[in-house]
Design an enzyme around this catalytic site. Structure first.
Site, PDB file in Angstrom:
ATOM      1  N   CYS A   1       0.834  -1.215   0.000  1.00 25.82           N
ATOM      2  CA  CYS A   1       0.000   0.000   0.000  1.00 25.82           C
ATOM      3  C   CYS A   1       0.866   1.261   0.000  1.00 25.82           C
ATOM      4  O   CYS A   1       0.391   2.335  -0.333  1.00 25.82           O
ATOM      5  CB  CYS A   1      -0.973  -0.014   1.169  1.00 25.82           C
ATOM      6  SG  CYS A   1      -0.174  -0.326   2.727  1.00 25.82           S
TER       7      CYS A   1
ATOM      8  N   HIS B   1      19.123   0.565  -1.051  1.00 27.16           N
ATOM      9  CA  HIS B   1      17.691   0.844  -0.946  1.00 27.16           C
ATOM     10  C   HIS B   1      16.924  -0.408  -0.492  1.00 27.16           C
ATOM     11  O   HIS B   1      16.112  -0.348   0.421  1.00 27.16           O
ATOM     12  CB  HIS B   1      17.163   1.333  -2.305  1.00 27.16           C
ATOM     13  CG  HIS B   1      15.690   1.599  -2.301  1.00 27.16           C
ATOM     14  ND1 HIS B   1      15.139   2.656  -1.618  1.00 27.16           N
ATOM     15  CD2 HIS B   1      14.658   0.919  -2.867  1.00 27.16           C
ATOM     16  CE1 HIS B   1      13.824   2.623  -1.776  1.00 27.16           C
ATOM     17  NE2 HIS B   1      13.500   1.579  -2.524  1.00 27.16           N
TER      18      HIS B   1
END
Lengths: 397, 271
Positions: free
Chosen positions: A50, A102
């Site tokens: 989400c 990352h």
């Protein structure tokens, strides 16, 4: 094989756009197959939650920049965006060291909206599993993701980044556990069927609380919430009779006066046989007379006190950031060194050197998602100079 | 330096170390570590056992002939019961809370003059062959041993009670810090305190029943103290059974009630 990542997250893209770019789990095998068909993409993985949509891919060294443009175009086309929307999408593009760093930060919860949250670890694992089952991963992504999971576990065990509750619901759950231990035997009563009650009750149910009673002035609303959460509705004029059997009360009625008074607890004392009573008053104005907190075995927390504990949890997590970032840097370095050594041993071509290789991410709040990286709109080109919006674009090396 | 003194000193230092290391772990946020307490506690318990063994060899019977030895036996019983009750109640932190009490009691026993039997050095030389000249009264040894282990249980209940009161205070006053999350739940602590008191009371009852069969029953003061302790803890359990004693009251009673066995230790010492 060189690894690169591109994507967007809660820092770079508003929810309205993110929700249009998310992949449903059942669509992922098809999407991965399309991704693998792009020229030059050797391996691929899609992470869709989400708060983020990210694509990790492996390409031959030097092919990254062209490949990234291909993938961006595919992503935009996949979701059928028009030219104006295309400009609004800001994707970060990371290569080699930046992509590794990352991913390590993502899997450790350092890039999450709620710092240190653990759900992302399972989501990345699931994305990896799906990609593996679809045959979309190869040596590069397998090695990278397996290392990332080790990094996530190390961060979790060697730091306190995931300790402490950071939301009102989580604080309520933690405190309930300090009172009752196992929540499976706890009986919870919700007074007032508001949204915050629902969220808090849901947190308790997710940690094992099974018996739920909902009471509201509008019985229909009580029935609806009770049905949603697998509980039982109680008429508002009857909740007082139940309190002797209740362990946790979540109160958020809109009453302008106190709803729960010391005499309610006194009357039920015999029935309670010394069991603690946890009162969570999240109503404004408050529902519970503060005098009840002076009673033995009663623990009253209002919204202010719960929020204070949550804020303390957030501060403690934020204080762990430096330690975690240092760990990540060390583990990125270790991983890249091992990969370089492996490539040398096998006589494979070297990966493109680290920072500055491609465009990188920044966030809507001005903080870079990965150190030393900047943001590029989806329509921008990969190369040196600046893009049309003045964002810095780093040169590929 | 006498061997038994070395064992006692070593054990006391390890218990103190357990507490200090626990404080450090708490600051770091991993106070709930089980092995962090268990291993050094086991080492300290081994040293206590070695001390009692040396003393047993010296006397040729159960080493409870002076206040020093009785205090050591009591501390040994507390740690023994912690090893039994801790895992049963998932109370690994009970060891950490027990360690300062044991360290203080043993420290007092080590350095306070006059705790040895009158006319006997605190750390007498242990003979190569034990003195087995006197007859050993098995019933007396059983009575004394059971009673002191019961006192150890009351000590452990006092520690669990103190943990309850601390957790209750922190939760009530919204002082939500790491210790709150390291301590067991209020409900578990309340239950554990009650059950440990029950274990102690049953052991004391057994000790008193054994005393009834002894040829020479203990003296009036000694018996009076034992009965007073038995009545006090029995009363607590009775009130708890009829729901007239709430968990916080029980915790307070367990903490302050332990003062009675402690301050009357010299009365129950010796034959």
């Amino acid at each position: 094989m060189e690894v690169f990542a591109l994507g967007l997250n809660h820092k770079t893209t508003p929810l309205a756009l993110r929700e249009r770019l998310s992949f449903a789990e059942h669509d992922l095998p098809g999407a991965l197959a399309e991704l693998r068909e792009l020229p030059g993409v050797g391996e691929g993985l899609v992470l869709s939650t989400c708060n983020r949509v990210e694509i990790y891919a492996g390409a031959k060294p030097g092919e990254g920049p062209e490949l990234v443009s291909e993938v961006v175009d595919w992503l935009i086309d996949h979701f059928e965006f028009g030219p104006h929307e295309r400009d609004a999408i800001k994707l970060y593009r990371l290569q080699s060291e930046q992509a590794v760093r990352h991913l390590f930060r993502v899997v450790s919860g350092l890039d999450s909206m709620v710092l240190g949250e653990t759900e992302i670890f399972g989501q990345v694992k699931r994305a990896y599993q799906l990609a593996q089952e679809s045959g979309a991963t190869g040596t590069a992504l397998n090695r990278l993701f397996q290392r990332a999971f080790r990094v996530g576990k190390a961060i979790r065990s060697e730091s306190r980044i995931q300790h402490g509750a950071t939301s009102v619901g989580a604080v309520a759950v933690e405190l309930a556990a300090r009172m009752f231990g196992d929540l499976a035997r706890c009986r919870v009563m919700v007074l007032g069927a508001g949204e915050q009650s629902r969220i808090t009750a849901q947190s308790l149910v997710s940690r094992g609380a099974r018996q739920l009673f909902v009471s509201n002035r509008s019985f229909d609303k009580a029935e609806k919430l009770a049905a949603d959460m697998g509980g039982r509705a109680v008429r508002f004029d009857a909740w007082e009779q139940e309190i002797g059997n209740i362990d946790i009360v979540i109160s958020s009625t809109s009453a302008p006066h106190y709803v729960l008074h010391p005499w309610h607890v006194e009357r039920a004392a015999k029935q309670r046989r010394g069991r603690p009573l946890f009162l969570i008053d999240i109503a404004v104005p408050r529902d519970v007379d503060p005098a009840v907190n002076r009673m033995e075995g009663v623990y009253l927390y209002d919204l202010e006190s719960l929020e204070a504990v949550a804020a303390q949890g957030r501060r403690e997590r934020a204080a762990q950031m430096g330690h975690c970032e240092a760990m990540i840097e060390r583990m990125v370095h270790e991983y890249l060194t091992e990969e370089a050594e492996r490539a040398r041993r096998l006589g494979l071509p070297r990966q493109t050197d680290k920072a500055g290789s491609m465009t990188g991410p920044a966030s809507t709040d001005g903080k870079a998602t990965a150190p030393g990286a900047v943001l590029l709109p989806a329509a921008g080109t990969v190369g040196g100079g600046t893009d049309g919006r003045g964002n810095e674009v780093l040169n590929p090396s | 330096m006498p061997t038994d003194f070395v064992y006692l000193l070593g054990s006391t230092l390890v218990f103190a170390g357990v507490f200090i290391a626990g404080l450090r772990r708490l600051r770091r946020g991993d106070a709930e570590s089980r092995t962090g307490n268990m291993i050094p506690m086991a080492v300290a318990f081994g040293l206590q056992t070695a001390f009692l063994y040396v003393r047993g060899q010296y006397h040729g019977r159960c080493p409870i002939t002076s206040v020093l030895e009785v205090v050591l036996f009591l501390c040994w019983a507390m740690v023994l019961l912690y090893f039994l009750a801790g895992p049963a109640f998932h109370l690994s932190l009970l060891g950490w809370f027990t360690s300062p009490l044991v360290a203080v009691l043993q420290g007092l026993a080590l350095f306070l003059p006059g705790l040895a039997l009158p006319g006997m050095p605190a750390f007498p030389a242990v003979p190569e062959k034990p003195d087995m000249g006197g007859t050993v009264d098995a019933l007396l040894e059983t009575h004394a041993g059971l009673s002191l282990i019961a006192y150890g249980a009351f000590g452990l209940a006092a520690v669990a009670g103190a943990m309850f009161l601390l957790q209750d205070h922190l939760l009530k006053h919204h002082r939500i810090r790491r210790l709150v999350f390291a301590l067991p739940s209020i409900e578990l602590l309340g239950r554990a305190t009650g059950r440990i008191v029950l274990v102690g009371w049953l052991l004391l009852t057994a000790g008193l029943v054994v005393a009834l069969f002894m040829e020479r029953t203990p003296g009036g003061a000694k018996l009076g103290v034992s009965i007073a302790v038995w009545v006090m803890y029995g009363g607590m359990l009775l009130l708890l059974a009829v729901s007239r004693l709430r968990p916080r009251q029980l915790a307070r009673a367990a903490v302050f009630g332990f003062l009675l066995p402690v301050v009357t230790l010299w009365l129950v010492t010796g034959r």
